[in-house]
Design an enzyme around this catalytic site. Structure first.
Site, short mmCIF file in Angstrom:
data_model
loop_
_atom_site.label_atom_id
_atom_site.label_comp_id
_atom_site.label_asym_id
_atom_site.label_seq_id
_atom_site.Cartn_x
_atom_site.Cartn_y
_atom_site.Cartn_z
N LYS A 182 -2.24 -0.38 -0.25
CA LYS A 182 -2.65 -1.48 -0.58
C LYS A 182 -3.90 -1.25 -1.92
CE LYS A 182 -5.89 -1.86 0.79
NZ LYS A 182 -7.46 -1.27 0.81
N TYR A 270 -7.76 -7.20 3.58
CA TYR A 270 -7.48 -7.02 4.92
C TYR A 270 -7.64 -8.35 5.67
CZ TYR A 270 -7.99 -2.25 4.74
OH TYR A 270 -6.67 -0.80 5.02
P1 NDP Z 1 -9.16 8.86 -3.55
O1 NDP Z 1 -9.62 8.85 -4.41
O2 NDP Z 1 -9.71 9.95 -2.30
O3 NDP Z 1 -7.60 9.51 -3.87
C1 NDP Z 1 -5.92 9.10 -5.11
C2 NDP Z 1 -6.25 10.82 -5.07
O4 NDP Z 1 -5.04 9.51 -6.19
C3 NDP Z 1 -6.92 11.86 -5.58
O5 NDP Z 1 -6.89 11.98 -4.94
C4 NDP Z 1 -5.89 12.08 -6.27
O6 NDP Z 1 -5.29 12.86 -6.12
C5 NDP Z 1 -4.73 10.79 -7.11
N1 NDP Z 1 -4.94 10.09 -8.18
C6 NDP Z 1 -3.95 10.60 -9.53
N2 NDP Z 1 -4.38 10.21 -10.55
C7 NDP Z 1 -5.96 9.79 -10.80
C8 NDP Z 1 -7.16 9.51 -11.44
N3 NDP Z 1 -6.96 8.98 -12.55
N4 NDP Z 1 -7.97 9.33 -10.19
C9 NDP Z 1 -8.07 9.80 -9.55
N5 NDP Z 1 -7.42 9.65 -8.43
C10 NDP Z 1 -6.26 9.90 -8.87
O7 NDP Z 1 -8.54 7.38 -2.90
P2 NDP Z 1 -8.16 7.00 -1.77
O8 NDP Z 1 -7.07 8.48 -0.23
O9 NDP Z 1 -9.25 5.99 -0.63
O10 NDP Z 1 -7.31 6.04 -1.95
C11 NDP Z 1 -5.91 5.84 -2.38
C12 NDP Z 1 -5.30 4.37 -2.43
O11 NDP Z 1 -4.81 4.44 -0.36
C13 NDP Z 1 -5.39 3.28 -2.91
O12 NDP Z 1 -4.53 2.66 -3.02
C14 NDP Z 1 -5.82 2.63 -1.83
O13 NDP Z 1 -6.80 0.87 -1.65
C15 NDP Z 1 -5.57 2.64 -0.66
N6 NDP Z 1 -6.09 3.25 1.19
C16 NDP Z 1 -5.50 3.04 2.36
C17 NDP Z 1 -6.48 1.89 2.99
C18 NDP Z 1 -5.64 1.96 4.49
O14 NDP Z 1 -6.55 2.09 5.48
N7 NDP Z 1 -4.23 1.73 4.28
C19 NDP Z 1 -7.22 3.29 3.41
C20 NDP Z 1 -7.76 3.73 1.96
C21 NDP Z 1 -7.70 3.72 0.86
P3 NDP Z 1 -4.09 14.13 -6.10
O15 NDP Z 1 -5.34 15.09 -7.23
O16 NDP Z 1 -3.18 15.11 -5.18
O17 NDP Z 1 -3.13 14.02 -8.15
#
Ligand code: NDP
Length: 427
Positions: A182, A270
């Site tokens: 989401k 949420y």
């Molecule tokens: P993070 O920034 O921690 O992780 C995102 C990952 O996406 C990065 O580590 C990277 O992984 C990859 N990525 C690819 N392109 C980019 C870019 N241009 N900039 C940044 N990251 C990039 O975010 P979250 O894990 O907190 O959130 C990710 C998703 O999950 C979002 O959509 C958020 O809304 C959702 N979310 C949902 C939750 C829930 O409870 N359902 C809780 C937290 C988040 P890599 O280095 O491996 O490519």
């Protein structure tokens, strides 16, 4: 209140896991093999027995124990590893590493078989830690080769919001099913593009609304459907978290091009989706305000506070809010017979459900493990793919919510109520 074990509330309390599964309640309550549910039910104390001293009976319709419809389970035993559906996780950030990847060890029908990342270091470190060989590791350029990877059935997209749509379409074109975090995407056009690609590929699309699999939310919904709370007239739903500019995972959240907005699409979703889940209807109109403190660089592109009023066809109303300036995850369901409070409602762990009668006397207070919600949603998707059954949180729900987010921004911009179609489109 005297603590009561769940087994005290169940007939034939044998082995807890067996009883829950055979009663079909295992999934609904989200118990793992070692899961312990601590239920606190208020015993009928002297004041309640006397009708709170007011001469009023203590609301016989307000339950003092958990009840509700059982959720059918298809299997009594976890699948053998080679029968489980194979998943690839795309974007190995904070949420993927802390919640999604670990959840596969609790899943019964799903297995982590692939990783997709822009970081060679994460691919090799997490690949080694989780037994994913280099044949099943991809970067964003080589991602389309996943089409030939027969180990992967489902792709789970956990990247910043603006990247969801393109990755989902590529996954569908590779013939995979897609689970997407989401918010589904940053615009309704992107959501529609994802749905169209899923239909073209004849593959399923699920949005990661984990609250629909969280035991306390599921229990509150069951109580509502069983009539335990009476008619639902009013809901409040508030989700707030701190935005930390020093935390890498919050950097993209401050950039509108990657996030699509501020607290509203991030956690206000949420509040919104929760209100619609419990009311089981779509709003006919909404009015919204947003606010960001001036001089705070975190809010140069995205909003801090969002506050929305919604009106529903049944006459019910909801107040929902979000912000990046406090830490609250609470939903309150104001029924004609009782008030159910989920607080916290959507934490990763230790959520709590309390039910009070109209006089405010707590009848049920329960908090058990909530971390089963992640494995439950993953397994729901695997079972839906394997059995050809409907998805509880499909792409159409994600699209409706993104349309409503667009309506919320429009109302905040114009200062007027926005009238809505049942699918969330603005009139
Ligand atoms: P993070 O920034 O921690 O992780 C995102 C990952 O996406 C990065 O580590 C990277 O992984 C990859 N990525 C690819 N392109 C980019 C870019 N241009 N900039 C940044 N990251 C990039 O975010 P979250 O894990 O907190 O959130 C990710 C998703 O999950 C979002 O959509 C958020 O809304 C959702 N979310 C949902 C939750 C829930 O409870 N359902 C809780 C937290 C988040 P890599 O280095 O491996 O490519």
């Amino acid at each position: 209140m005297k603590p009561v074990n769940l087994s005290d509330l169940l007939p034939n309390a044998l082995d807890r896991r067996h009883v829950l599964k055979s009663a079909g309640m295992g999934a609904a309550l989200g118990l793992s093999g070692t899961g312990v549910m601590s239920v606190q039910a208020s015993p009928p104390g002297p004041q309640e027995a006397m009708g709170h001293g007011s001469g009023t009976p203590p609301g016989p319709d307000v339950p003092t124990r958990l009840s509700g419809r059982p959720e059918p389970r298809k299997t009594d035993a976890p699948d053998q590893p080679d029968r489980r559906l194979g998943w690839a996780v795309v974007g190995l950030g904070a949420f993927a590493q802390s919640r999604i990847i670990p959840a596969f060890s609790d899943a019964e029908h799903s297995r982590l078989r692939g990783l997709v990342s822009g970081s060679p270091d994460k691919l090799s470190r997490l690949g080694a830690a989780h037994g994913i060989s280099s044949d099943h590791r991809y970067d964003y350029e080589s991602f389309d080769r996943i089409a030939e990877d027969e180990a992967i059935d489902i792709v789970y997209i956990v990247t910043p919001n603006a990247l969801h749509a393109d990755l989902a379409v590529r996954a569908f074109e590779a013939g995979k099913h897609v689970m997407c975090e989401k918010p589904m995407a940053t615009t309704s056009e992107e959501c529609q593009r994802m749905i169209d690609a899923s239909e073209r590929a004849n593959r399923k699309l699920m949005i990661g609304y984990r609250a629909h699999f969280e035991p306390h939310n599921v229990k509150a919904k069951e109580m509502l459907e069983a009539g335990d709370l009476g008619r639902l007239d009013f809901i409040t739903s508030d989700h707030h978290r701190h935005l930390n500019p020093d935390d890498a995972r919050d950097h993209w959240r401050m950039r509108k091009a990657l996030s699509g907005g501020g607290s509203l699409p991030d956690i206000g979703i949420y509040s919104l989706n929760g209100a619609l889940y419990f009311l089981d209807e779509s709003p006919i109109a909404l009015a919204a305000q947003i606010h960001s403190p001036s001089g705070d660089d975190r809010f140069a592109e995205v909003e801090d506070v969002c506050s929305v009023q919604l009106r529903f066809p049944s006459g019910a109303v909801a107040n929902i809010s979000s912000s990046y300036s406090s830490d609250t995850k609470r939903i309150q369901l104001f029924g004609e017979k009782a008030v159910a409070t989920l607080d916290p409602a959507t934490a990763y762990q230790n959520n709590r459900l309390m039910v009070a009668d109209k006089e405010g006397q707590t009848k049920i207070s329960t908090s058990e493990t909530s971390d089963t919600q992640f494995a439950a949603e993953i397994d729901h998707m695997s079972e839906a793919v394997r059995e050809g059954t409907p998805i509880r949180t499909p792409g159409e729900m994600g699209l409706r919510d993104v349309r409503l987010i667009e309506a919320i921004y429009e109302s905040a911009r114009t200062g007027h109520w926005v009238n809505l179609h049942p699918d969330g489109r603005m009139k």
